[in-house]
Design a protein around this motif. Structure first.
Motif, PDB file in Angstrom:
ATOM      1  N   GLU A 171     -20.384   1.272  33.856  1.00  0.00           N
ATOM      2  CA  GLU A 171     -21.340   1.916  34.753  1.00  0.00           C
ATOM      3  C   GLU A 171     -20.741   3.172  35.379  1.00  0.00           C
ATOM      4  OE1 GLU A 171     -22.595  -2.366  34.471  1.00  0.00           O
ATOM      5  OE2 GLU A 171     -20.683  -1.313  34.672  1.00  0.00           O
ATOM      6  N   ARG A 182     -18.486   5.121  33.973  1.00  0.00           N
ATOM      7  CA  ARG A 182     -18.492   6.155  32.925  1.00  0.00           C
ATOM      8  C   ARG A 182     -19.896   6.712  32.711  1.00  0.00           C
ATOM      9  NH1 ARG A 182     -14.905   2.325  30.866  1.00  0.00           N
ATOM     10  NH2 ARG A 182     -16.455   1.400  29.449  1.00  0.00           N
ATOM     11  N   GLU A 183     -20.921   5.871  32.895  1.00  0.00           N
ATOM     12  CA  GLU A 183     -22.294   6.327  32.720  1.00  0.00           C
ATOM     13  C   GLU A 183     -22.753   7.225  33.857  1.00  0.00           C
ATOM     14  OE1 GLU A 183     -26.325   6.841  31.747  1.00  0.00           O
ATOM     15  OE2 GLU A 183     -24.608   6.296  30.505  1.00  0.00           O
ATOM     16  N   HIS A 184     -22.457   6.858  35.095  1.00  0.00           N
ATOM     17  CA  HIS A 184     -23.037   7.555  36.238  1.00  0.00           C
ATOM     18  C   HIS A 184     -22.091   8.514  36.959  1.00  0.00           C
ATOM     19  CE1 HIS A 184     -26.702   5.193  36.053  1.00  0.00           C
ATOM     20  NE2 HIS A 184     -25.998   4.081  36.025  1.00  0.00           N
ATOM     21  N   ASP A 230     -28.063   3.652  28.711  1.00  0.00           N
ATOM     22  CA  ASP A 230     -28.047   4.848  29.551  1.00  0.00           C
ATOM     23  C   ASP A 230     -29.475   5.130  30.010  1.00  0.00           C
ATOM     24  OD1 ASP A 230     -29.425   6.325  27.564  1.00  0.00           O
ATOM     25  OD2 ASP A 230     -27.564   7.096  26.693  1.00  0.00           O
ATOM     26  N   GLU A 231     -29.655   6.160  30.810  1.00  0.00           N
ATOM     27  CA  GLU A 231     -30.961   6.380  31.434  1.00  0.00           C
ATOM     28  C   GLU A 231     -32.034   6.697  30.401  1.00  0.00           C
ATOM     29  OE1 GLU A 231     -30.803   9.089  34.685  1.00  0.00           O
ATOM     30  OE2 GLU A 231     -29.476   7.820  35.858  1.00  0.00           O
TER      31      GLU A 231
END
Length: 357
Positions: free
Chosen positions: A39, A41-43, A252-253
């Protein structure tokens, strides 16, 4: 800003708050588990952070307060504050900071869970003590406590927390809505972190009773959910009939958006006494909701008309709710679209960052 846990929407909330600040005013303190999480790394891959020495709130919250004070922070925001109440109160009452009190930053703490005894959730000792601890914390100087309400602002007060002001769950409006209901089949999806509380077995049992229903699970499944999917006869039958579709990973989003747009109904079959981001995300895309018949989510469904409730432990009642929803699905779609008109992120970001608000 301090964040100690990565799951759910937490790090998206942090990213929204960081984006609301000038770069020179950003100081993010995270636990080791947050820094190592997918999370993160994603955000927050581009964020500059200070990694605290512990994942444990009792250790990390005092360390975060000392670190923020040493860096001259004027305002410390704790956007995931439920487990921080007790260690923060204890730290401040003990006066464990070696620095002078005037230099301590003002503190804004957000309660994401304000369940109280007597609601749909099983009562716990922590639940019983939290209102008193929050009341004590609010009496200290330069401390502000808020609670996370639903994205529509339906619930404005919480039993046991008088005077605690709400901020809305941040959900970004979506400009382009998906097309109409696909003829012949209905795709019902559970999305996000798929844990036991989302009642996947009940959804699978209900789908097994209707040949026109497919089940979509999109998001990282927790081990008990995986074990159920691997061993349950109904799940195996749906899989064999190509009616069970599982994408077990962190989305991811863009992937989350595509998954939610691909379903005809969003299943939010848990009656926890807390807001649901998935309900609002579904409404943002004009997707009606299959939800519980009690608790916070039921209150939102009643207020917005965006879905139908069922007893979340009863597959037969879920089947009846699906039948009611599909019989007049377009009405629920229109209600969802109308409810989406109040969605946004400004109330959340301004509420937490502007401690004069």
């Amino acid at each position: 800003m301090v964040e100690l846990e990565p799951l759910g929407h937490r790090l998206r909330y942090v990213r929204l708050l960081l984006e609301g600040l000038p770069p020179t005013e950003r100081l993010l303190l995270v636990s080791p588990q947050v820094a190592a999480s997918p999370e993160f790394r994603e955000h927050l891959a581009d964020a500059e952070v200070i990694e605290l020495g512990s994942d444990d709130h009792d250790t990390a919250i005092p360390e975060a307060l000392v670190t923020a004070t040493e860096h001259g922070a004027g305002h410390l925001v704790i956007p995931d504050g439920d487990k921080a109440v007790r260690p923060l109160l204890r730290t401040l009452l003990r006066g464990s900071l070696s620095l002078a009190r005037p230099r301590r930053p003002r503190i804004t703490l957000l309660l994401m869970r304000t369940a109280t005894p007597g609601g749909p959730e099983a009562a716990t000792v922590g639940m019983a003590l939290k209102p008193a601890l929050v009341a004590a914390l609010r009496r200290l100087p330069a401390i502000r406590v808020l609670f996370l309400t639903d994205a529509f602002g339906v619930v404005t007060r919480r039993p046991g927390f008088p005077g605690v002001r709400p901020v809305r769950d941040p959900v970004t409006p979506v400009a382009e809505l998906p097309g109409g209901h696909r003829s012949g089949r209905t795709r019902i999806g559970a999305l996000g972190v798929i844990s036991a509380r989302k009642n996947v077995p009940v959804l699978v049992r209900a789908a097994a009773r209707r040949d026109d229903v497919d089940v979509v699970l999109a998001g990282r499944c927790e081990p008990d959910v995986r074990a159920f999917l691997d061993t349950d006869p109904d799940a195996e039958r749906l899989r064999t009939e190509h009616r069970l579709h599982v994408d077990d990973r962190l989305l991811d989003e863009d992937e989350f958006d595509a998954a939610l747009r691909s379903v005809d109904v969003a299943a939010v079959l848990h009656d926890n006494d807390a807001p649901s981001g998935i309900v609002a995300e579904a409404c943002a895309r004009g997707v009606p909701v299959l939800g519980p018949d009690r608790g916070w989510i039921a209150t939102v469904l009643d207020a917005t008309g965006c879905g139908v409730g069922a007893r979340v432990d009863d597959p037969e009642d879920v089947v009846k709710a699906i039948t009611r929803l599909l019989a007049d699905r377009e009405r629920y779609v229109v209600s969802a679209q109308k409810a989406a008109g109040v969605l946004g992120v400004d109330d959340f970001v301004t509420g937490l960052l502007d401690d004069r608000a």
